[in-house]
Structure formats: C-alpha cells, structure tokens
Design a protein around this motif. Structure first.
Motif, PDB file in Angstrom:
ATOM      1  N   ASN A  56       1.119  -1.453  -0.036  1.00  0.00           N
ATOM      2  CA  ASN A  56      -0.249  -0.228  -0.115  1.00  0.00           C
ATOM      3  C   ASN A  56       0.791   1.386  -0.157  1.00  0.00           C
ATOM      4  O   ASN A  56       0.567   2.037  -0.842  1.00  0.00           O
ATOM      5  N   LYS A  69      -5.796   1.386  -8.566  1.00  0.00           N
ATOM      6  CA  LYS A  69      -7.027   1.444  -8.160  1.00  0.00           C
ATOM      7  C   LYS A  69      -7.419  -0.277  -8.149  1.00  0.00           C
ATOM      8  O   LYS A  69      -7.442  -0.650  -8.888  1.00  0.00           O
ATOM      9  N   ARG A  70      -8.913   0.178  -7.279  1.00  0.00           N
ATOM     10  CA  ARG A  70      -9.488  -1.321  -7.210  1.00  0.00           C
ATOM     11  C   ARG A  70     -11.096  -1.941  -7.592  1.00  0.00           C
ATOM     12  O   ARG A  70     -11.076  -0.578  -7.188  1.00  0.00           O
ATOM     13  N   SER A  72     -13.410  -4.435  -9.080  1.00  0.00           N
ATOM     14  CA  SER A  72     -13.928  -5.637  -9.329  1.00  0.00           C
ATOM     15  C   SER A  72     -15.571  -5.395 -10.712  1.00  0.00           C
ATOM     16  O   SER A  72     -15.909  -4.682 -10.732  1.00  0.00           O
ATOM     17  N   GLN A 134      -9.184 -10.926  -2.277  1.00  0.00           N
ATOM     18  CA  GLN A 134      -8.951  -9.591  -2.463  1.00  0.00           C
ATOM     19  C   GLN A 134      -7.448  -8.662  -1.072  1.00  0.00           C
ATOM     20  O   GLN A 134      -7.514  -7.255  -1.432  1.00  0.00           O
ATOM     21  N   PRO A 138      -0.825  -6.770  -4.057  1.00  0.00           N
ATOM     22  CA  PRO A 138      -0.568  -6.215  -5.960  1.00  0.00           C
ATOM     23  C   PRO A 138       0.779  -6.857  -6.411  1.00  0.00           C
ATOM     24  O   PRO A 138       1.550  -6.888  -5.693  1.00  0.00           O
ATOM     25  N   GLN A 151      -6.039  -2.840 -10.047  1.00  0.00           N
ATOM     26  CA  GLN A 151      -6.152  -4.164 -10.161  1.00  0.00           C
ATOM     27  C   GLN A 151      -7.343  -4.309 -10.263  1.00  0.00           C
ATOM     28  O   GLN A 151      -8.773  -4.304  -9.172  1.00  0.00           O
ATOM     29  N   TYR A 153     -10.903  -7.091 -10.436  1.00  0.00           N
ATOM     30  CA  TYR A 153     -10.690  -9.019  -9.311  1.00  0.00           C
ATOM     31  C   TYR A 153     -12.311  -9.787  -9.961  1.00  0.00           C
ATOM     32  O   TYR A 153     -13.047  -8.190 -10.039  1.00  0.00           O
ATOM     33  N   SER A 156     -15.924  -9.900  -6.025  1.00  0.00           N
ATOM     34  CA  SER A 156     -16.022  -9.823  -4.848  1.00  0.00           C
ATOM     35  C   SER A 156     -16.800  -9.828  -3.764  1.00  0.00           C
ATOM     36  O   SER A 156     -17.105 -10.610  -3.550  1.00  0.00           O
ATOM     37  N   GLN A 196      -7.826  -2.454   2.821  1.00  0.00           N
ATOM     38  CA  GLN A 196      -7.180  -3.165   2.016  1.00  0.00           C
ATOM     39  C   GLN A 196      -9.110  -3.996   1.264  1.00  0.00           C
ATOM     40  O   GLN A 196      -8.170  -4.542  -0.225  1.00  0.00           O
ATOM     41  N   LEU A 199     -13.599  -0.903  -2.633  1.00  0.00           N
ATOM     42  CA  LEU A 199     -13.496  -0.543  -4.087  1.00  0.00           C
ATOM     43  C   LEU A 199     -13.466   0.260  -5.215  1.00  0.00           C
ATOM     44  O   LEU A 199     -13.836   1.119  -4.269  1.00  0.00           O
TER      45      LEU A 199
END
Length: 290
Positions: A56, A69-70, A72, A134, A138, A151, A153, A156, A196, A199
């Motif tokens: 992070n 950026k995360r 799903s 999750q 990364p 990132q 997914y 989620s 963590q 999203l």
C-alpha cells in the motif's frame, strides 16, 4: 455456518487480542479445513499484513493519495467475465486481473459449484476465498508502473454477500439465524481489513439469463450441469437491484455510491474486434475517472 457462528461468538465474547487472532488465522489459512483448525488464540504476527502495508505504501502518490485503483467485475454466471478479463490483460500492462479461484471451488464436494451449492459450509468457503483473493498484495510490476495501476478482481467480497449469500437466504437455503451470523461475520471482516478490501469502482457485465445459459452449456463445466435458467434469472435480478436500481440494502458507506460501468455483454465480444475496442475505450475512460 458453524465457522461463522464460532467467529461471531468470539467477536462478542472475547477481547481485541482474541479478535486479532481470528483475523490472523484467516490470513494464514490455505483451505477451509485449515481455517477450522486455526481458531485458537496465538500471538498476532501477520506476514500478510506486513506485505500488504508495504504494498500500500508503494502505491501512494507523493501527496499520500492512493495511486492503485481497485475495481471488480460483476455479472451473472457465464456472462463472460473470464473472457473480459483476458481482454483487459491484453490491453494494458497497468491493469492486473485477479481471477476467481475456480479450481479451488471445483474440488469441493466432487466439483459442486460454489454458485449452485446450497449448504452454509460452501457459502462460508466462497466468502473466505474471496477475502483471501482481495487481500493478496498487488504484483510489484504494477506498483512500479509510471501510470495509474488498476487491480481488477473477478467478483468481490461484496457480491459474495449481496448476490450469492443473499440469494441463498431468499431461496430458503439458509435460515434467518445463519443469514444473520453470515452478515455479522462478513461485516466484522470488512471492518477489520478496512481499505484493503475497498473498491473504487465496479464493472457490471450485463446479459439476459438466456444468453448466460447458452454460454454456460457451451463451456461445459461439470459442476454447472445442474444450473437451471430460473436460478440465473434470480441472480440477474439480484445484480439489477444492487448495481442498477440501487435498491439492495448496503451496509458500507463506500459501497453505497460506488461508480458502476455497465457494459452490454449480450454481444459475442470474444471474436468481435470492434466491440472489444469499444469496451476498452469505455473501461479506460472509467478508470481515469476514478
């Protein structure tokens, strides 16, 4: 569901040190059986937490804002998530896709899919595996990217709750007590892991249930032989309520107004270059807006 009940009892009855042990046990386990054996108080030393904190930190701008950026990918069974994920990987090196652990689920009860299984134990296992997915740091190449890394997914921890687990409850596959315990523990984990598992956006691949059934039969996974069209309709309705109508009751503030990119996945985009280009243009613009 015994696992969820046990964890929630711990959450209510024991102090923060024991709660930390619960989280530690979850982080360290490789399987559902190991997770059941791990719920014993022990010193809290999570190497995953250290790796994630380090990752992070590497994903921060000079001003302290998160670069990574995360996002799903959500959608019905056989809507085309895996095909879409491959397209993302081929389009931009700044986009890393984490696939669903399908091989793990295929080994449960001789191949019974996590999406069609009606037992609380299977619901629990799917929830645990999504959290684990999750929480994986990364890749280093993504963090060192000069651009804006994303990132992505396949599904989620939130679709696990607001699509599949909720659907099982509404179908009567789990009772009200089991549903309450599941929600309690799910909220506990989300609160423990905080940003963590947050999203920044969701890509919703939308297609009629009939089209999904057609693709499901075409790919021929043994564990999906029992999936019925009616079940796909129910999942479609759950996605619509959550991501389009926004009528599903959401329990996390960051998720209530999360940006959603809706893409028409009813077309056969696997072989249509023009559709693929259009998709990736929309995705690129969406990522830049987050």
């Amino acid at each position: 569901m015994f696992l969820l009940h046990r964890c929630c009892v711990f959450n209510r009855m024991y102090n923060s040190q024991t709660q930390a042990c619960i989280v530690h046990a979850f982080r360290q386990c490789e399987s559902f059986d190991n997770l059941l054996q791990a719920f014993k108080p022990k010193p809290y030393r999570s190497t995953m937490a250290k790796r994630t904190i380090s990752s992070n930190a590497a994903a921060l701008n000079e001003d302290g804002n998160t670069r990574l950026k995360r996002v799903s990918i959500e959608g019905n069974i056989a809507v085309g998530k895996s095909t879409f994920s491959r397209l993302l990987r081929q389009t931009c090196q700044d986009w890393a896709v984490v696939s669903e652990p399908v091989s793990e689920w295929q080994n449960i009860d001789n191949g019974t899919s996590k999406e069609t299984g009606a037992s609380p134990q299977k619901t629990t296992f799917a929830c645990m595996s999504r959290f684990k997915t999750q929480l994986q740091p990364p890749p280093a190449c993504l963090l060192s990217s000069p651009g804006t890394p994303v990132q992505v997914y396949e599904r989620s921890v939130y679709s696990d709750r607001y699509i599949f687990a909720l659907n099982m409850y509404e179908l009567g596959c789990i009772n009200s007590t089991e549903w309450a315990v599941y929600q309690d523990y799910h909220s506990f984990l989300v609160e423990q892991f905080g940003h963590q598992v947050e999203l920044e956006g969701i890509i919703y691949l939308k297609a009629p249930p009939e089209k999904c059934m057609e693709r499901l039969k075409r790919r021929g996974r043994p564990e999906e032989k029992t999936v019925q069209l009616d079940y796909l309709y129910k999942l479609h309705e759950q996605h619509q309520r959550w991501l389009v109508d926004r009528s599903t009751e959401i329990h996390f503030d960051t998720l209530k107004k999360i940006p959603v990119l809706e893409l028409d996945a009813s077309v056969e985009f696997q072989t249509d270059a023009a559709v693929q280009e259009n998709y990736m243009t929309q995705v690129r613009d969406f990522f830049q807006s987050l």
